[in-house]
Design a protein around this motif. Structure first.
Motif, mmCIF file in Angstrom:
data_model
loop_
_atom_site.group_PDB
_atom_site.id
_atom_site.type_symbol
_atom_site.label_atom_id
_atom_site.label_comp_id
_atom_site.label_asym_id
_atom_site.label_seq_id
_atom_site.Cartn_x
_atom_site.Cartn_y
_atom_site.Cartn_z
ATOM 1 N N ARG A 86 12.934 50.833 -29.062
ATOM 2 C CA ARG A 86 12.050 50.702 -28.145
ATOM 3 C C ARG A 86 11.463 49.320 -27.672
ATOM 4 N N GLU A 90 10.081 51.892 -23.325
ATOM 5 C CA GLU A 90 10.244 53.221 -23.733
ATOM 6 C C GLU A 90 11.667 53.873 -23.134
ATOM 7 N N ARG A 92 14.402 52.807 -23.744
ATOM 8 C CA ARG A 92 15.404 52.444 -24.901
ATOM 9 C C ARG A 92 16.811 52.058 -24.575
#
Length: 191
Positions: A86, A90, A92
């Protein structure tokens, strides 16, 4: 023997499957009907691996193993570490993660880094952990199309190519996950 590998990351499953002996049937989270996000709320790589393995055993009743991996960069006080997935947000996204890392290293001459993987095995109500480390350095730009995660910017010590430029077999031989999984396999072979 059936073992659940507590991940939904197809790339990790492919990497690990090639290291596991044929007599061990590897099951994914999908295979056992686990579609929720398995918690990863610990502040260490080892803590996350243990948390994931215990979650599957407690909630699904399967013997399992889980891994957590982090990239530790010396000049960034071992960041991104446990937050590697992360690091860029967030969402990813591997490219966002790499772009932020390269930006943060832009003015730093020290490019030393290491990948660390911890595998936690929950088997017959016992917990074991296995750690694999691969030392290397962060390149200035991305190289290669293979691998995943930070592979295009990580070059293992003694190698001229990034993880994204070498074969899966070679990466498994020298890499952090391969080292940890081989320790797991050795342990399982001696049961």
């Amino acid at each position: 023997m059936k073992l659940v590998f507590a991940t939904n990351n197809f790339n990790k499953i492919k990497e690990v499957q090639s290291l596991i002996p044929d007599h061990i049937k590897l099951l994914s989270l999908k295979d056992i009907g686990c579609f929720e996000d398995v918690p990863e709320t610990q502040l260490t790589i080892k803590g996350n691996a243990i948390q994931k393995a215990e979650y599957i055993q407690e909630n699904y009743g399967f013997d399992c193993f889980a891994d957590d991996t982090g990239l530790e960069v010396e000049a960034l006080n071992n960041a991104p570490g446990v937050f590697s997935a992360r690091y860029g947000g967030e969402q990813r996204d591997a490219h966002d993660n790499m772009d932020l890392l390269l930006k943060n290293l832009n003015s730093k001459p020290n490019r030393n880094a290491q990948f660390k993987t911890v595998v936690a095995l929950h088997l017959n109500n016992n917990l074991e952990t296995f750690t694999g480390v691969c030392k290397g350095e962060i390149t200035a730009i991305k190289h290669g199309e293979g691998g995943f995660g930070y592979d295009p910017i990580f070059k293992a010590k003694g190698y001229s190519k990034t993880f994204a430029e070498i074969s899966l077999e070679e990466k498994n031989t020298i890499g952090h996950r391969g080292k940890a999984v081989r320790l797991l396999v050795d342990f399982l072979s001696n049961l």
